[in-house]
Design a protein around this motif. Structure first.
Motif, mmCIF file in Angstrom:
data_model
loop_
_atom_site.group_PDB
_atom_site.id
_atom_site.type_symbol
_atom_site.label_atom_id
_atom_site.label_comp_id
_atom_site.label_asym_id
_atom_site.label_seq_id
_atom_site.Cartn_x
_atom_site.Cartn_y
_atom_site.Cartn_z
ATOM 1 N N MET A 1 1.014 -0.882 0.394
ATOM 2 C CA MET A 1 -0.487 -0.041 0.165
ATOM 3 C C MET A 1 0.766 1.471 -0.272
ATOM 4 N N LYS A 2 0.677 2.497 -0.888
ATOM 5 C CA LYS A 2 1.288 3.667 -1.013
ATOM 6 C C LYS A 2 0.584 4.536 -0.612
ATOM 7 N N GLU A 3 1.001 5.594 -0.318
ATOM 8 C CA GLU A 3 0.367 6.618 -0.105
ATOM 9 C C GLU A 3 1.361 7.766 -0.317
ATOM 10 N N ILE A 4 0.009 9.127 -0.658
ATOM 11 C CA ILE A 4 0.661 10.116 -1.383
ATOM 12 C C ILE A 4 0.728 11.516 -0.382
ATOM 13 N N THR A 5 1.546 12.124 -0.260
ATOM 14 C CA THR A 5 0.894 12.836 1.099
ATOM 15 C C THR A 5 1.629 14.367 1.173
ATOM 16 N N ALA A 6 0.787 15.366 1.494
ATOM 17 C CA ALA A 6 1.313 16.507 1.851
ATOM 18 C C ALA A 6 2.757 17.013 1.623
ATOM 19 N N SER A 7 3.220 17.682 0.773
ATOM 20 C CA SER A 7 4.512 17.999 0.053
ATOM 21 C C SER A 7 4.409 19.304 1.653
ATOM 22 N N MET A 8 3.059 20.055 1.504
ATOM 23 C CA MET A 8 2.822 21.601 2.556
ATOM 24 C C MET A 8 1.993 21.264 2.557
ATOM 25 N N ALA A 9 1.894 22.552 3.628
ATOM 26 C CA ALA A 9 0.656 23.214 4.262
ATOM 27 C C ALA A 9 -0.333 23.349 3.368
ATOM 28 N N GLY A 10 -1.365 23.151 3.213
ATOM 29 C CA GLY A 10 -2.538 24.149 2.525
ATOM 30 C C GLY A 10 -3.964 24.022 1.959
ATOM 31 N N THR A 11 -4.628 24.268 0.954
ATOM 32 C CA THR A 11 -6.128 23.568 1.603
ATOM 33 C C THR A 11 -6.356 23.312 0.367
ATOM 34 N N VAL A 12 -7.088 21.805 -0.235
ATOM 35 C CA VAL A 12 -6.737 21.032 -1.408
ATOM 36 C C VAL A 12 -8.621 22.142 -1.933
ATOM 37 N N LEU A 13 -7.436 22.261 -3.798
ATOM 38 C CA LEU A 13 -7.995 22.934 -4.717
ATOM 39 C C LEU A 13 -9.020 22.290 -5.814
ATOM 40 N N ASN A 14 -8.465 21.663 -5.879
ATOM 41 C CA ASN A 14 -9.175 20.401 -6.418
ATOM 42 C C ASN A 14 -8.099 18.719 -6.645
ATOM 43 N N VAL A 15 -8.994 17.893 -7.128
ATOM 44 C CA VAL A 15 -8.381 16.734 -6.703
ATOM 45 C C VAL A 15 -9.131 16.524 -8.503
ATOM 46 N N PHE A 16 -7.870 15.774 -8.677
ATOM 47 C CA PHE A 16 -8.006 15.375 -9.932
ATOM 48 C C PHE A 16 -8.214 13.788 -10.290
ATOM 49 N N VAL A 17 -8.860 12.812 -9.678
ATOM 50 C CA VAL A 17 -8.620 11.271 -9.427
ATOM 51 C C VAL A 17 -9.667 10.627 -8.030
ATOM 52 N N SER A 18 -10.555 9.541 -8.702
ATOM 53 C CA SER A 18 -11.066 9.239 -7.888
ATOM 54 C C SER A 18 -11.238 7.740 -7.807
ATOM 55 N N SER A 19 -11.710 7.446 -6.670
ATOM 56 C CA SER A 19 -11.658 5.869 -5.785
ATOM 57 C C SER A 19 -11.857 4.967 -7.380
ATOM 58 N N GLY A 20 -10.576 4.532 -7.119
ATOM 59 C CA GLY A 20 -10.887 3.121 -8.833
ATOM 60 C C GLY A 20 -10.010 3.550 -9.321
ATOM 61 N N ASP A 21 -9.463 4.800 -10.019
ATOM 62 C CA ASP A 21 -8.392 4.975 -10.951
ATOM 63 C C ASP A 21 -7.195 4.762 -11.065
ATOM 64 N N GLN A 22 -6.848 4.013 -12.201
ATOM 65 C CA GLN A 22 -4.888 4.015 -12.286
ATOM 66 C C GLN A 22 -4.883 5.602 -12.269
ATOM 67 N N VAL A 23 -3.539 5.449 -11.738
ATOM 68 C CA VAL A 23 -2.581 6.606 -11.761
ATOM 69 C C VAL A 23 -0.962 6.166 -12.262
ATOM 70 N N ASN A 24 -0.715 6.545 -12.691
ATOM 71 C CA ASN A 24 1.238 6.343 -13.350
ATOM 72 C C ASN A 24 2.036 7.557 -12.181
ATOM 73 N N ALA A 25 2.870 7.061 -12.571
ATOM 74 C CA ALA A 25 4.383 8.027 -11.857
ATOM 75 C C ALA A 25 4.370 9.224 -12.394
ATOM 76 N N GLY A 26 3.758 10.292 -11.537
ATOM 77 C CA GLY A 26 4.625 11.202 -12.215
ATOM 78 C C GLY A 26 3.038 12.152 -12.233
ATOM 79 N N GLN A 27 1.980 11.308 -12.235
ATOM 80 C CA GLN A 27 0.799 12.414 -12.398
ATOM 81 C C GLN A 27 0.302 12.999 -11.495
#
Length: 70
Positions: A1-27
């Protein structure tokens, strides 16, 4: 299981993926806004989105888990 974490504090402006989506490295998977700047968050590895931990408008701190990949 891999986690994507916040690189800095801030407000979530937009989410480009949904549960079940395939993502590539660098996307771009999410956009944060911090100090009036837009900061893209990229996946470091490929995988399938298992869980979104945040919603648009949520405030996150540096290191918070944003997305869990399978």
């Amino acid at each position: 299981m891999k986690e994507i974490t916040a690189s800095m504090a801030g407000t979530v402006l937009n989410v480009f993926v949904s549960s079940g989506d395939q993502v590539n490295a660098g996307q771009e998977v999410l956009m944060l806004e911090s100090m009036k700047m837009e900061i893209p968050i990229e996946s470091e590895s490929a995988g399938t989105v298992q869980e979104l931990k945040v919603n648009i408008g949520d405030f996150v701190n540096e290191g918070d888990v944003l997305i869990v990949l399978e």
